[in-house]
Design a protein around this motif. Structure first.
Motif, PDB file in Angstrom:
ATOM      1  N   LEU A  99       0.826  -1.202   0.000  1.00  0.00           N
ATOM      2  CA  LEU A  99       0.000   0.000   0.000  1.00  0.00           C
ATOM      3  C   LEU A  99       0.866   1.260   0.000  1.00  0.00           C
ATOM      4  O   LEU A  99       0.563   2.242  -0.683  1.00  0.00           O
ATOM      5  CB  LEU A  99      -0.933  -0.016   1.211  1.00  0.00           C
ATOM      6  N   GLY A 100       1.950   1.209   0.735  1.00  0.00           N
ATOM      7  CA  GLY A 100       2.822   2.368   0.868  1.00  0.00           C
ATOM      8  C   GLY A 100       3.673   2.666  -0.355  1.00  0.00           C
ATOM      9  O   GLY A 100       4.347   3.709  -0.401  1.00  0.00           O
ATOM     10  N   ARG A 101       3.643   1.786  -1.343  1.00  0.00           N
ATOM     11  CA  ARG A 101       4.413   2.031  -2.570  1.00  0.00           C
ATOM     12  C   ARG A 101       3.813   3.136  -3.413  1.00  0.00           C
ATOM     13  O   ARG A 101       4.490   3.717  -4.260  1.00  0.00           O
ATOM     14  CB  ARG A 101       4.493   0.746  -3.406  1.00  0.00           C
ATOM     15  N   PHE A 102       2.530   3.447  -3.198  1.00  0.00           N
ATOM     16  CA  PHE A 102       1.825   4.352  -4.097  1.00  0.00           C
ATOM     17  C   PHE A 102       1.480   5.659  -3.396  1.00  0.00           C
ATOM     18  O   PHE A 102       1.237   5.685  -2.190  1.00  0.00           O
ATOM     19  CB  PHE A 102       0.552   3.676  -4.614  1.00  0.00           C
ATOM     20  N   PRO A 103       1.434   6.756  -4.154  1.00  0.00           N
ATOM     21  CA  PRO A 103       1.053   8.046  -3.568  1.00  0.00           C
ATOM     22  C   PRO A 103      -0.345   7.990  -2.983  1.00  0.00           C
ATOM     23  O   PRO A 103      -1.187   7.185  -3.403  1.00  0.00           O
ATOM     24  CB  PRO A 103       1.118   9.004  -4.767  1.00  0.00           C
ATOM     25  N   VAL A 104      -0.610   8.878  -2.047  1.00  0.00           N
ATOM     26  CA  VAL A 104      -1.881   8.855  -1.333  1.00  0.00           C
ATOM     27  C   VAL A 104      -3.064   9.032  -2.283  1.00  0.00           C
ATOM     28  O   VAL A 104      -4.156   8.512  -2.019  1.00  0.00           O
ATOM     29  CB  VAL A 104      -1.893   9.935  -0.228  1.00  0.00           C
ATOM     30  N   GLY A 105      -2.875   9.707  -3.408  1.00  0.00           N
ATOM     31  CA  GLY A 105      -3.977   9.975  -4.317  1.00  0.00           C
ATOM     32  C   GLY A 105      -4.552   8.743  -4.986  1.00  0.00           C
ATOM     33  O   GLY A 105      -5.728   8.722  -5.358  1.00  0.00           O
ATOM     34  N   TYR A 106      -3.707   7.710  -5.168  1.00  0.00           N
ATOM     35  CA  TYR A 106      -4.217   6.479  -5.795  1.00  0.00           C
ATOM     36  C   TYR A 106      -3.634   5.242  -5.115  1.00  0.00           C
ATOM     37  O   TYR A 106      -3.360   4.230  -5.731  1.00  0.00           O
ATOM     38  CB  TYR A 106      -3.952   6.455  -7.304  1.00  0.00           C
ATOM     39  N   ARG A 107      -3.520   5.324  -3.805  1.00  0.00           N
ATOM     40  CA  ARG A 107      -2.910   4.242  -3.025  1.00  0.00           C
ATOM     41  C   ARG A 107      -3.694   2.940  -3.141  1.00  0.00           C
ATOM     42  O   ARG A 107      -3.132   1.875  -3.426  1.00  0.00           O
ATOM     43  CB  ARG A 107      -2.809   4.685  -1.566  1.00  0.00           C
ATOM     44  N   HIS A 108      -4.991   3.008  -2.948  1.00  0.00           N
ATOM     45  CA  HIS A 108      -5.799   1.781  -2.980  1.00  0.00           C
ATOM     46  C   HIS A 108      -6.027   1.295  -4.405  1.00  0.00           C
ATOM     47  O   HIS A 108      -6.067   0.090  -4.660  1.00  0.00           O
ATOM     48  CB  HIS A 108      -7.130   2.020  -2.269  1.00  0.00           C
ATOM     49  N   LEU A 109      -6.178   2.237  -5.331  1.00  0.00           N
ATOM     50  CA  LEU A 109      -6.312   1.852  -6.738  1.00  0.00           C
ATOM     51  C   LEU A 109      -5.053   1.138  -7.213  1.00  0.00           C
ATOM     52  O   LEU A 109      -5.124   0.097  -7.893  1.00  0.00           O
ATOM     53  CB  LEU A 109      -6.570   3.098  -7.596  1.00  0.00           C
ATOM     54  N   GLY A 110      -3.898   1.675  -6.859  1.00  0.00           N
ATOM     55  CA  GLY A 110      -2.638   1.029  -7.219  1.00  0.00           C
ATOM     56  C   GLY A 110      -2.497  -0.344  -6.585  1.00  0.00           C
ATOM     57  O   GLY A 110      -1.983  -1.285  -7.204  1.00  0.00           O
ATOM     58  N   TYR A 111      -2.949  -0.467  -5.353  1.00  0.00           N
ATOM     59  CA  TYR A 111      -2.903  -1.746  -4.648  1.00  0.00           C
ATOM     60  C   TYR A 111      -3.735  -2.786  -5.390  1.00  0.00           C
ATOM     61  O   TYR A 111      -3.260  -3.890  -5.693  1.00  0.00           O
ATOM     62  CB  TYR A 111      -3.431  -1.543  -3.230  1.00  0.00           C
ATOM     63  N   LEU A 112      -4.990  -2.432  -5.691  1.00  0.00           N
ATOM     64  CA  LEU A 112      -5.876  -3.367  -6.383  1.00  0.00           C
ATOM     65  C   LEU A 112      -5.315  -3.761  -7.744  1.00  0.00           C
ATOM     66  O   LEU A 112      -5.300  -4.942  -8.106  1.00  0.00           O
ATOM     67  CB  LEU A 112      -7.261  -2.743  -6.533  1.00  0.00           C
ATOM     68  N   GLN A 113      -4.853  -2.776  -8.506  1.00  0.00           N
ATOM     69  CA  GLN A 113      -4.377  -3.063  -9.857  1.00  0.00           C
ATOM     70  C   GLN A 113      -3.096  -3.895  -9.842  1.00  0.00           C
ATOM     71  O   GLN A 113      -2.898  -4.746 -10.717  1.00  0.00           O
ATOM     72  CB  GLN A 113      -4.190  -1.753 -10.612  1.00  0.00           C
ATOM     73  N   THR A 114      -2.248  -3.686  -8.851  1.00  0.00           N
ATOM     74  CA  THR A 114      -1.052  -4.529  -8.717  1.00  0.00           C
ATOM     75  C   THR A 114      -1.453  -5.971  -8.406  1.00  0.00           C
ATOM     76  O   THR A 114      -0.920  -6.924  -8.996  1.00  0.00           O
ATOM     77  CB  THR A 114      -0.133  -3.979  -7.623  1.00  0.00           C
ATOM     78  N   LYS A 115      -2.400  -6.132  -7.496  1.00  0.00           N
ATOM     79  CA  LYS A 115      -2.895  -7.463  -7.168  1.00  0.00           C
ATOM     80  C   LYS A 115      -3.529  -8.142  -8.378  1.00  0.00           C
ATOM     81  O   LYS A 115      -3.501  -9.369  -8.509  1.00  0.00           O
ATOM     82  CB  LYS A 115      -3.916  -7.375  -6.026  1.00  0.00           C
ATOM     83  N   ALA A 116      -4.085  -7.323  -9.288  1.00  0.00           N
ATOM     84  CA  ALA A 116      -4.726  -7.862 -10.493  1.00  0.00           C
ATOM     85  C   ALA A 116      -3.721  -8.162 -11.601  1.00  0.00           C
ATOM     86  O   ALA A 116      -4.105  -8.639 -12.673  1.00  0.00           O
ATOM     87  CB  ALA A 116      -5.781  -6.885 -11.000  1.00  0.00           C
ATOM     88  N   GLY A 117      -2.452  -7.866 -11.362  1.00  0.00           N
ATOM     89  CA  GLY A 117      -1.419  -8.208 -12.324  1.00  0.00           C
ATOM     90  C   GLY A 117      -0.901  -7.057 -13.169  1.00  0.00           C
ATOM     91  O   GLY A 117      -0.042  -7.259 -14.031  1.00  0.00           O
ATOM     92  N   PHE A 118      -1.403  -5.835 -12.940  1.00  0.00           N
ATOM     93  CA  PHE A 118      -0.920  -4.682 -13.692  1.00  0.00           C
ATOM     94  C   PHE A 118       0.372  -4.139 -13.087  1.00  0.00           C
ATOM     95  O   PHE A 118       0.610  -4.289 -11.881  1.00  0.00           O
ATOM     96  CB  PHE A 118      -1.963  -3.554 -13.692  1.00  0.00           C
TER      97      PHE A 118
END
Length: 205
Positions: A151-170
């Motif tokens: 979660l902490g890898r991504f800026p606060v503006g798209y932290r959860h979106l980045g988390y989900l998309q990484t988990k989805a393989g993006f």
């Protein structure tokens, strides 16, 4: 001779068509919104020519990827045959994270470098600005624990979106513009240069 008021109405329609046609899978009409020579799209999960964005979006749509866009307030600065359009928006994505169905809502702005081509406004470069996001579990009885390191890898503006998309393989790009900061300031400077006649719409790479 087009007026500023006419141009602003057409630019708003351009942005509205983008959201409706993309989310509805109307790919032929969606392709007409981009400048045929220079169209470029940046997103958390994609950075590249518009034609590639269309192809990958279409593939995801056909495979059930659920990403929807909702629009709010809009403004446009027009100088001759160039414009910068900004539109409040939210990105909504539903997917599973570790077997739990979730909704992500990311709020921000579309920042569009536009140009008039053969009498019609087209998008030359789209750069979303990510201001804040959240994650909601669809089933209230389900529980989900997030990996704080990921979660902490991504800026606060798209932290959860980045988390989900990484988990989805993006592969999710970091360092995209947020509500404040140097990256946003640089984008606005690129926008001002575009209106002043710069050869390219900044550096989308």
């Amino acid at each position: 001779m087009p007026t500023i008021e006419t141009d602003k109405r057409e630019l708003r329609q351009l942005v509205e068509d983008w959201a409706l046609w993309r989310d509805a899978g109307d790919w032929e009409r969606f392709a007409t919104l981009w400048h045929p020579d220079d169209g470029w799209m940046t997103a958390t999960w994609f950075q590249g020519p518009a034609r590639d964005f269309i192809a990958i979006s279409r593939e995801g749509f056909d495979n059930g990827v659920s990403i929807l866009h909702f629009l709010g307030g809009h403004t446009a600065d027009v100088v001759g045959d160039r414009a910068i359009a900004q539109t409040k928006m939210s990105i909504n994505q539903r997917a599973e994270v570790d077997g739990v169905e979730v909704d992500i809502v990311c709020t921000g702005r579309f920042y569009d470098f536009c140009a008039r081509h053969e009498g019609a406004w087209k998008i030359v470069r789209r750069q979303p600005i990510y201001e804040k996001d959240r994650l909601d579990v669809v089933d209230p009885s389900a529980t989900l624990s997030l990996d704080p390191q990921l979660l902490g890898r991504f800026p606060v503006g798209y932290r959860h979106l980045g988390y989900l998309q990484t988990k989805a393989g993006f592969t999710v790009k970091t360092g995209l513009p947020g509500l404040t900061g140097e990256v946003l300031q640089r984008l606005c400077e690129e926008g001002a240069k575009w209106l002043a006649g710069s050869r390219t719409p900044g550096d989308p790479h």
